[in-house]
Scaffold this motif. Structure first.
Motif, PDB file in Angstrom:
ATOM      1  N   GLY A 158      -5.698  -9.794  10.298  1.00  0.00           N
ATOM      2  CA  GLY A 158      -4.635 -10.481   9.574  1.00  0.00           C
ATOM      3  C   GLY A 158      -4.491 -10.031   8.135  1.00  0.00           C
ATOM      4  O   GLY A 158      -3.673 -10.572   7.382  1.00  0.00           O
ATOM      5  N   ARG A 159      -5.264  -9.022   7.734  1.00  0.00           N
ATOM      6  CA  ARG A 159      -5.283  -8.611   6.324  1.00  0.00           C
ATOM      7  C   ARG A 159      -4.009  -7.895   5.900  1.00  0.00           C
ATOM      8  O   ARG A 159      -3.466  -8.156   4.829  1.00  0.00           O
ATOM      9  CB  ARG A 159      -6.501  -7.726   6.062  1.00  0.00           C
ATOM     10  N   PHE A 160      -3.541  -6.978   6.739  1.00  0.00           N
ATOM     11  CA  PHE A 160      -2.374  -6.173   6.371  1.00  0.00           C
ATOM     12  C   PHE A 160      -1.139  -6.660   7.119  1.00  0.00           C
ATOM     13  O   PHE A 160      -1.143  -6.762   8.343  1.00  0.00           O
ATOM     14  CB  PHE A 160      -2.632  -4.692   6.662  1.00  0.00           C
ATOM     15  N   ILE A 161      -0.082  -6.956   6.363  1.00  0.00           N
ATOM     16  CA  ILE A 161       1.111  -7.581   6.934  1.00  0.00           C
ATOM     17  C   ILE A 161       2.302  -6.646   6.808  1.00  0.00           C
ATOM     18  O   ILE A 161       2.579  -6.101   5.732  1.00  0.00           O
ATOM     19  CB  ILE A 161       1.412  -8.912   6.216  1.00  0.00           C
ATOM     20  N   GLU A 185       0.845  -1.188   0.000  1.00  0.00           N
ATOM     21  CA  GLU A 185       0.000   0.000   0.000  1.00  0.00           C
ATOM     22  C   GLU A 185       0.887   1.248   0.000  1.00  0.00           C
ATOM     23  O   GLU A 185       1.858   1.332   0.748  1.00  0.00           O
ATOM     24  CB  GLU A 185      -0.908   0.003   1.228  1.00  0.00           C
ATOM     25  N   HIS A 186       0.540   2.202  -0.856  1.00  0.00           N
ATOM     26  CA  HIS A 186       1.394   3.389  -1.006  1.00  0.00           C
ATOM     27  C   HIS A 186       0.992   4.544  -0.106  1.00  0.00           C
ATOM     28  O   HIS A 186       1.747   5.502   0.053  1.00  0.00           O
ATOM     29  CB  HIS A 186       1.379   3.853  -2.469  1.00  0.00           C
ATOM     30  N   SER A 187      -0.191   4.445   0.495  1.00  0.00           N
ATOM     31  CA  SER A 187      -0.638   5.562   1.335  1.00  0.00           C
ATOM     32  C   SER A 187      -1.649   5.054   2.343  1.00  0.00           C
ATOM     33  O   SER A 187      -2.047   3.892   2.329  1.00  0.00           O
ATOM     34  CB  SER A 187      -1.267   6.665   0.466  1.00  0.00           C
ATOM     35  N   GLY A 188      -2.070   5.964   3.216  1.00  0.00           N
ATOM     36  CA  GLY A 188      -3.113   5.631   4.173  1.00  0.00           C
ATOM     37  C   GLY A 188      -2.603   4.946   5.422  1.00  0.00           C
ATOM     38  O   GLY A 188      -1.393   4.854   5.670  1.00  0.00           O
ATOM     39  N   GLU A 189      -3.540   4.432   6.198  1.00  0.00           N
ATOM     40  CA  GLU A 189      -3.236   3.827   7.493  1.00  0.00           C
ATOM     41  C   GLU A 189      -2.279   2.638   7.376  1.00  0.00           C
ATOM     42  O   GLU A 189      -1.479   2.380   8.272  1.00  0.00           O
ATOM     43  CB  GLU A 189      -4.552   3.374   8.138  1.00  0.00           C
ATOM     44  N   HIS A 190      -2.357   1.934   6.245  1.00  0.00           N
ATOM     45  CA  HIS A 190      -1.553   0.710   6.089  1.00  0.00           C
ATOM     46  C   HIS A 190      -0.419   0.899   5.073  1.00  0.00           C
ATOM     47  O   HIS A 190      -0.024  -0.046   4.398  1.00  0.00           O
ATOM     48  CB  HIS A 190      -2.454  -0.436   5.674  1.00  0.00           C
ATOM     49  N   LYS A 191       0.084   2.117   4.999  1.00  0.00           N
ATOM     50  CA  LYS A 191       1.184   2.425   4.077  1.00  0.00           C
ATOM     51  C   LYS A 191       2.355   1.453   4.292  1.00  0.00           C
ATOM     52  O   LYS A 191       2.731   1.147   5.421  1.00  0.00           O
ATOM     53  CB  LYS A 191       1.657   3.864   4.294  1.00  0.00           C
ATOM     54  N   ASP A 192       2.896   0.943   3.174  1.00  0.00           N
ATOM     55  CA  ASP A 192       4.049   0.019   3.146  1.00  0.00           C
ATOM     56  C   ASP A 192       3.727  -1.373   3.693  1.00  0.00           C
ATOM     57  O   ASP A 192       4.632  -2.183   3.905  1.00  0.00           O
ATOM     58  CB  ASP A 192       5.246   0.599   3.913  1.00  0.00           C
ATOM     59  N   GLN A 193       2.433  -1.659   3.918  1.00  0.00           N
ATOM     60  CA  GLN A 193       2.055  -2.999   4.351  1.00  0.00           C
ATOM     61  C   GLN A 193       1.470  -3.774   3.165  1.00  0.00           C
ATOM     62  O   GLN A 193       0.976  -3.192   2.195  1.00  0.00           O
ATOM     63  CB  GLN A 193       1.027  -2.932   5.486  1.00  0.00           C
ATOM     64  N   PHE A 194       1.525  -5.095   3.271  1.00  0.00           N
ATOM     65  CA  PHE A 194       1.055  -5.965   2.191  1.00  0.00           C
ATOM     66  C   PHE A 194      -0.376  -6.409   2.494  1.00  0.00           C
ATOM     67  O   PHE A 194      -0.649  -6.977   3.559  1.00  0.00           O
ATOM     68  CB  PHE A 194       1.971  -7.185   2.065  1.00  0.00           C
ATOM     69  N   ASP A 195      -1.294  -6.166   1.573  1.00  0.00           N
ATOM     70  CA  ASP A 195      -2.702  -6.526   1.720  1.00  0.00           C
ATOM     71  C   ASP A 195      -2.898  -7.947   1.199  1.00  0.00           C
ATOM     72  O   ASP A 195      -3.136  -8.160   0.006  1.00  0.00           O
ATOM     73  CB  ASP A 195      -3.573  -5.531   0.951  1.00  0.00           C
ATOM     74  N   ILE A 196      -2.800  -8.928   2.079  1.00  0.00           N
ATOM     75  CA  ILE A 196      -2.853 -10.326   1.650  1.00  0.00           C
ATOM     76  C   ILE A 196      -4.253 -10.711   1.163  1.00  0.00           C
ATOM     77  O   ILE A 196      -4.391 -11.600   0.321  1.00  0.00           O
ATOM     78  CB  ILE A 196      -2.383 -11.267   2.793  1.00  0.00           C
ATOM     79  N   LYS A 197      -5.279 -10.038   1.657  1.00  0.00           N
ATOM     80  CA  LYS A 197      -6.637 -10.348   1.209  1.00  0.00           C
ATOM     81  C   LYS A 197      -6.850  -9.891  -0.231  1.00  0.00           C
ATOM     82  O   LYS A 197      -7.190 -10.706  -1.107  1.00  0.00           O
ATOM     83  CB  LYS A 197      -7.668  -9.691   2.123  1.00  0.00           C
ATOM     84  N   ALA A 198      -6.648  -8.594  -0.477  1.00  0.00           N
ATOM     85  CA  ALA A 198      -6.961  -8.030  -1.790  1.00  0.00           C
ATOM     86  C   ALA A 198      -5.982  -8.487  -2.869  1.00  0.00           C
ATOM     87  O   ALA A 198      -6.378  -8.751  -4.006  1.00  0.00           O
ATOM     88  CB  ALA A 198      -6.983  -6.504  -1.716  1.00  0.00           C
ATOM     89  N   ARG A 199      -4.714  -8.621  -2.507  1.00  0.00           N
ATOM     90  CA  ARG A 199      -3.695  -8.877  -3.525  1.00  0.00           C
ATOM     91  C   ARG A 199      -3.385 -10.362  -3.741  1.00  0.00           C
ATOM     92  O   ARG A 199      -2.778 -10.715  -4.737  1.00  0.00           O
ATOM     93  CB  ARG A 199      -2.405  -8.135  -3.181  1.00  0.00           C
ATOM     94  N   ALA A 200      -3.783 -11.232  -2.803  1.00  0.00           N
ATOM     95  CA  ALA A 200      -3.428 -12.649  -2.946  1.00  0.00           C
ATOM     96  C   ALA A 200      -4.627 -13.579  -2.816  1.00  0.00           C
ATOM     97  O   ALA A 200      -4.845 -14.444  -3.663  1.00  0.00           O
ATOM     98  CB  ALA A 200      -2.351 -13.010  -1.919  1.00  0.00           C
ATOM     99  N   LEU A 201      -5.408 -13.412  -1.752  1.00  0.00           N
ATOM    100  CA  LEU A 201      -6.531 -14.325  -1.542  1.00  0.00           C
ATOM    101  C   LEU A 201      -7.680 -14.068  -2.516  1.00  0.00           C
ATOM    102  O   LEU A 201      -8.208 -15.013  -3.133  1.00  0.00           O
ATOM    103  CB  LEU A 201      -7.035 -14.206  -0.098  1.00  0.00           C
TER     104      LEU A 201
END
Length: 637
Positions: A597-600, A516-532
Motif C-alpha cells: 500500500g506504500r506506492f499509489i 517518484e521521478h524514476s525507478g520501479e515506482h515512477k510517477d507514483q505517490f509514496d504515501i509512507k515516506a512523504r505523508a506518514l
C-alpha cells in the motif's frame, strides 16, 4: 450452624463478576443454593440440540471447552471464574453449542430462579449479564473495560473495548423462499433439498412469514396441521427485519428481545421492502468463531508455524471486513497489533521449546518500527531485536550464541507466517541487534552523542520499540538510558529535528502531488515516506523533547502532546486525525492491490480521494514549521 460449603462458594464467587457486585447477603443466599458439579476430562456439561438445563455454570477449577459439533471446532475456552450456558438459558432455546471438559473440572451450577433473582434485585449484575450476553467480552469489568461496557440493550455504540460486535453481520445472501400458497409438504421438501433449517414466505419479494425446523416438529409432526395445508397456516408472522448493515450486537439483541433465531434482511430494513438475505443464530456463532479474541486463544493452542500462518491469514480477513465497515483505524490497529504480538509470542515459546536448554538468562524480544508503534496493519517485513541481561565476560560468548540461535528459529517462523525477512537484516538474528543490556545502552549513547545520518536513521527505527516477550525491566532500563543520554546531549534533538524535515509537505508549488521521478515506482505517490513518516518523525521528536515516556504510538503521542501543550492542541489533534486517515488509506490500497500500500497510482484515485489526501498535508506543513521554529533549525538547513 455454619454452612462451610456455602462459605467456600461465597469466597470463590465474590472475586468474579457479576457476583462481586452483589451484597454479602445476596451472595451468601445464592451460595447456599449453588450445586457443585464434577466433570471428568471429555465429559459433557451439555450437547448441541439438547434441551436447556434449568441452570448456568461457573468454572471453579479446570477448563471447559465450548465446541461447534459439526466440525468439532473449539469456539471458546472457559477457565476459573468464567460463565457458560447463560446464553441458552436467557434465550430459552436448545443448546446450539456443546460444553465439554478439556480437563478434570469442578463447576458451580446456578439455577434460572437464582439468575432471575439476581437480575431483578441488582442493577449492576443485571447490566453485566445483559452485556455478557450480547458481547464476546469475557470480563467487561476488567481494568481495560472498566465503566465502559461495550454493548447495552438501549443502544449500540462502537467502542474500543470489544473485538467483534461492531462487525457487520455476515448473512446468507440467497435465502430459500416460497409463496404463501405453497403446501407445507412442498416447503419441507424445498428445505430438505437445500439443506436449510428455515424457509421465508414472500409476497412480491417482500417477507411476510417464516417456517423453521421447529415449526415442522411442533406443528406438523404432532398432527396439529396437515402437510397438505398452505404454509400460511403455520408460518410465524410478522417477521423481524433489519437492514443490510446490521451489526453482530444488534442481531444478538434482536434475537434476545424477540426470542427468535432468524432475522430477515431487507433493502430498507422493513418488511415493506425486498428481501435480500437471512441471518441465523448459527451465522452469529460462526462469526464468533473467527473474531480476534478467539483467534488469540487459537494462537495459544498452536503447535507449528504453519498453524500460526493460518491464524494470521484469518486476521487478514478480519482486517478486510473492518476496513469495509469503516471501523475506526485506531481501533483496528489495536486489534491487529494484539494478534501480531500474540503470534510472535507463540513463535518465541515454540522456538524456546526447540532449544536444547532453557535461556541462560532473562531477555526481552522487541518489535521495532511500525509493529513497535502498533501501526502495522498489512503484512510487511519484520523488524525486531533482542536484549539479554548483563552476563559475565566468561559466559558472554556462549550466552550470545544461544540467543542468536534462538532468534534464527523465531525469525524463520515469522517468515513462514508471512512476515518476510527484513532486507536490511534489522532482525534479532543479526549479531548487531542481539545485545546485552549494557551493549544497548552504550550503542544508544553513541548514536545520541555522535549522531550522523546513519545513526539518526537507526534511532528512528529503534526508538519505537515495544516489548513483545520477556523481561520488562530490561526495556525500562534501556528507555531510561535514552532519556539520560538526551539530557546530557540535547543538540541530538536538533539532528532528529532535521531528519523530521527531510520530507517536506508532499505538494509542489503548483499544489500537485510530489511523486517518484524514476525507478520501479515512477510517477507514483509514496504515501509512507512523504505523508506518514513526517508525522511519525514529528511525534517521536516532540515526545522525546518533552521527556514523555511509554508513548510509542503516533496517535497516542499526538494526543498526549495535546494534553501537555494546550496552546498547540488543535495542531496536534489535526496531526493525529491526518495520520489516521493516511493509515486507513494506505491499508485500503494495500488490500485492494495485494501490496504494501506504500506506492499509489494517482490516476486510480477519484477526485474525492485526492482531496481527502490533500487535506492531510496541511497538518504536515504546520507541524514541520513548529519543529523548525522550536529547535531553531532554519540556520542549520
Amino acid at each position: 450452624m455454619k454452612n462451610t460449603i456455602a462459605e467456600r462458594i461465597f469466597d470463590f464467587l465474590k472475586d468474579f463478576p457479576p457476583f462481586h457486585v452483589l451484597s454479602k447477603e445476596q451472595l451468601y443466599d445464592l451460595s447456599k443454593n449453588v450445586k457443585v458439579v464434577y466433570l471428568q476430562k471429555d465429559q459433557y456439561a451439555f450437547k448441541t440440540d439438547e434441551s436447556i438445563h434449568n441452570h448456568f455454570y461457573v468454572v471453579k477449577d479446570g477448563a471447559v471447552g465450548i465446541f461447534r459439533e459439526e466440525d468439532h471446532a473449539l469456539v471458546d475456552e472457559c477457565d476459573e471464574g468464567d460463565i457458560f450456558g447463560l446464553r441458552a438459558l436467557i434465550r430459552k432455546g436448545n443448546y446450539i453449542l456443546s460444553a465439554k471438559a478439556i480437563e478434570e473440572s469442578i463447576l458451580y451450577s446456578i439455577s434460572s430462579e437464582l439468575l432471575e433473582k439476581i437480575i431483578n434485585t441488582n442493577a449492576q449484575a443485571n447490566k453485566y449479564l445483559l452485556a455478557s450476553f450480547v458481547t464476546n467480552i469475557r470480563n467487561p469489568y476488567s481494568n481495560e473495560n472498566k465503566d465502559s461496557l461495550f454493548a447495552q440493550v438501549e443502544s449500540i455504540q462502537k467502542k474500543e473495548s470489544d473485538f467483534t460486535e461492531v462487525q457487520s453481520a455476515q448473512y446468507s445472501k440467497n435465502p430459500i423462499t416460497c409463496l404463501p400458497n405453497t403446501t407445507i409438504k412442498l416447503a419441507a421438501k424445498i428445505m430438505s433439498t437445500n439443506r436449510v433449517g428455515s424457509i421465508i414466505i414472500t409476497k412480491k419479494e417482500k417477507p411476510i412469514g417464516i417456517i423453521t425446523d421447529k415449526d415442522l416438529r411442533t406443528k406438523i409432526a404432532t398432527g396439529q396441521f396437515s402437510i397438505e395445508e398452505n404454509v400460511k397456516k403455520i408460518m410465524s408472522s410478522p417477521v423481524i427485519t433489519y437492514p443490510e448493515n446490521i451489526t453482530v450486537a444488534e442481531a444478538q439483541i434482536a434475537m434476545l428481545q424477540h426470542r427468535i433465531s432468524h432475522l430477515c434482511i431487507t433493502e430498507s430494513g422493513t418488511s415493506d421492502s425486498k428481501l435480500v438475505g437471512m441471518l441465523s443464530e448459527h451465522d452469529i456463532v460462526v462469526i464468533h468463531g473467527n473474531n480476534p479474541s478467539v483467534l488469540i486463544k487459537e494462537v495459544k493452542r498452536t503447535k507449528t508455524a504453519d498453524d500460526l500462518k493460518y491464524i494470521r491469514t484469518k486476521a487478514q480477513q478480519l482486517l478486510h471486513g473492518y476496513i469495509e465497515q469503516n471501523i475506526p483505524v485506531f481501533f483496528i490497529s489495536k486489534i491487529i497489533s494484539a494478534i501480531n504480538n500474540s503470534i510472535t509470542q507463540k513463535a518465541i515459546t515454540l522456538s524456546i521449546e526447540e532449544m536444547d536448554t532453557p535461556p541462560p538468562t532473562s531477555f526481552g524480544w522487541l518489535a521495532l518500527g511500525s509493529q513497535g508503534r502498533k501501526e502495522q496493519l498489512l503484512l510487511t517485513d519484520q523488524d525486531n531485536a533482542l536484549v539479554f541481561e548483563n552476563i559475565s565476560k566468561e559466559k558472554y560468548s556462549q550466552t550470545k550464541k544461544y540467543f542468536l540461535s534462538l532468534s534464527d528459529k523465531v525469525t524463520d517462523k515469522l517468515n513462514t507466517i508471512g512476515f518476510e525477512f527484513c532486507p536490511a537484516k534489522m532482525m534479532a538474528s543479526n549479531p548487531q541487534w542481539c545485545l546485552s543490556l549494557e551493549e544497548w545502552k552504550k550503542q544508544f549513547n553513541n548514536w545520541i552523542t555522535k549522531p550522523d545520518e546513519d545513526k539518526i536513521m537507526l534511532c528512528t527505527i529503534f526508538f519505537d520499540y515495544d516489548l513483545v516477550y520477556g523481561n520488562k525491566n530490561l526495556i525500562d532500563e534501556m528507555s531510561e538510558s535514552i532519556f539520560e543520554s538526551i539530557d546530557r546531549y540535547e543538540i541530538f534533538l536538533n539532528f532528529l529535528g532535521l531528519n523530521a524535515l527531510k520530507n517536506p509537505p508532499p505538494l509542489s508549488f503548483f499544489r500537485q502531488f510530489l511523486v517518484e521521478h524514476s525507478g520501479e515506482h515512477k510517477d507514483q505517490f509514496d504515501i509512507k515516506a512523504r505523508a506518514l513518516m513526517p508525522l511519525v518523525d514529528a511525534a517521536r521528536l516532540l515526545v522525546l523533547s518533552n521527556n514523555i515516556k511509554d508513548y510509542n504510538n503516533t496517535v497516542l503521542r499526538f494526543e498526549k502532546l495535546a494534553d501537555i501543550e494546550p496552546q498547540n492542541k488543535d495542531l496536534y489533534l489535526s496531526c493525529s486525525n491526518a495520520f489516521k486517515i493516511l493509515l486507513r488509506f494506505r491499508t485500503q490500497q494495500g488490500l485492494q492491490y495485494n501490496s504494501s500500500g506504500r506506492f499509489i497510482d494517482l490516476k486510480s484515485l477519484n477526485k474525492v480521494d485526492r482531496l481527502k489526501l490533500k487535506g492531510c498535508f496541511k497538518p504536515i506543513k504546520d507541524i514541520q514549521e513548529l519543529i523548525r521554529i522550536r529547535f531553531k533549525l532554519s540556520q542549520m538547513l
